[in-house]
Design an enzyme around this catalytic site. Sequence first.
Site, PDB file in Angstrom:
ATOM      1  N   GLN A  51     -10.776   2.277 -22.253  1.00  0.00           N
ATOM      2  CA  GLN A  51     -10.683   3.350 -22.847  1.00  0.00           C
ATOM      3  C   GLN A  51     -10.336   3.378 -24.438  1.00  0.00           C
ATOM      4  OE1 GLN A  51      -8.879   5.756 -19.637  1.00  0.00           O
ATOM      5  NE2 GLN A  51     -10.038   7.205 -20.336  1.00  0.00           N
ATOM      6  N   CYS A  93     -10.471  13.068 -17.453  1.00  0.00           N
ATOM      7  CA  CYS A  93     -10.527  11.732 -18.268  1.00  0.00           C
ATOM      8  C   CYS A  93     -10.395  11.889 -19.354  1.00  0.00           C
ATOM      9  CB  CYS A  93     -11.756  11.108 -17.569  1.00  0.00           C
ATOM     10  SG  CYS A  93     -12.074   9.593 -18.288  1.00  0.00           S
ATOM     11  N   LEU A  94      -9.421  11.199 -20.115  1.00  0.00           N
ATOM     12  CA  LEU A  94      -9.222  11.220 -21.714  1.00  0.00           C
ATOM     13  C   LEU A  94     -10.578  10.882 -22.196  1.00  0.00           C
ATOM     14  CD1 LEU A  94      -5.608  10.010 -21.695  1.00  0.00           C
ATOM     15  CD2 LEU A  94      -6.571  12.283 -22.157  1.00  0.00           C
ATOM     16  N   HIS A 135      -8.873   6.393 -10.055  1.00  0.00           N
ATOM     17  CA  HIS A 135      -9.375   6.575 -11.101  1.00  0.00           C
ATOM     18  C   HIS A 135      -9.326   5.493 -12.048  1.00  0.00           C
ATOM     19  CE1 HIS A 135     -10.776   9.786 -14.261  1.00  0.00           C
ATOM     20  NE2 HIS A 135     -10.345   8.855 -15.180  1.00  0.00           N
ATOM     21  N   GLU A 136      -8.139   5.061 -12.389  1.00  0.00           N
ATOM     22  CA  GLU A 136      -7.800   3.827 -13.507  1.00  0.00           C
ATOM     23  C   GLU A 136      -8.215   2.748 -12.935  1.00  0.00           C
ATOM     24  OE1 GLU A 136      -7.110   5.074 -16.236  1.00  0.00           O
ATOM     25  OE2 GLU A 136      -6.687   7.104 -15.673  1.00  0.00           O
TER      26      GLU A 136
HETATM   27 NI    NI Z   1     -10.489   8.064 -17.206  1.00  0.00          NI
END
Ligand code: NI
Length: 171
Positions: A51, A93-94, A135-136
């Site tokens: 990310q 989510c960022l 998620h990560e």
């Molecule tokens: Ni995320």
Amino acid sequence: MALMEIVKWPHPVLDAPGDPVTEFNDELKSLVGDMFETMYSAPGVGLAAVQVGVSKRLFVMDCSAGKDPDQRIVMINPEVLNVEGNQNGEEGCLSFPGIFTPVERSLRAIVRAHDINGNEFEIDGEELTARCMLHETDHCDGIVFLDKMSSIKRELVKRKIRKLQKAGKWS
Ligand code: NI
């Protein structure tokens, strides 16, 4: 330490599995420090290296959002060993700022990883901890939460993002 830029979907780095981390050196420590700073500043409870445009298998998380130092965790080369049960809850989510939608996940997950010094450890977590680790770890495998939504939800989210892109509010 320095803030890093968080890439938004559909940046291609988010769709590719990260490379395993093989060197536990100062460069890695510096990356992890920057990732924590970037996550807390966003703010968020989890951030994967992909990310911030670094295609490597690691993520940082803190489900206490900075309140409990014991929850400041980095997981390098994460591997899901076991999952159990089900939970359904809002997830964000960022890389999808402003998008929150229900996603089904396992209620409990056991994940093995390396720490910053290369030592193996495991976390057996439930609820938000399990959701965050799954998620990560998905990010490390080139999977985003969009892929985990029902097809109806996925289309709704994509449509919303297209609108934001057209309005110049999603770059
Ligand atoms: Ni995320």
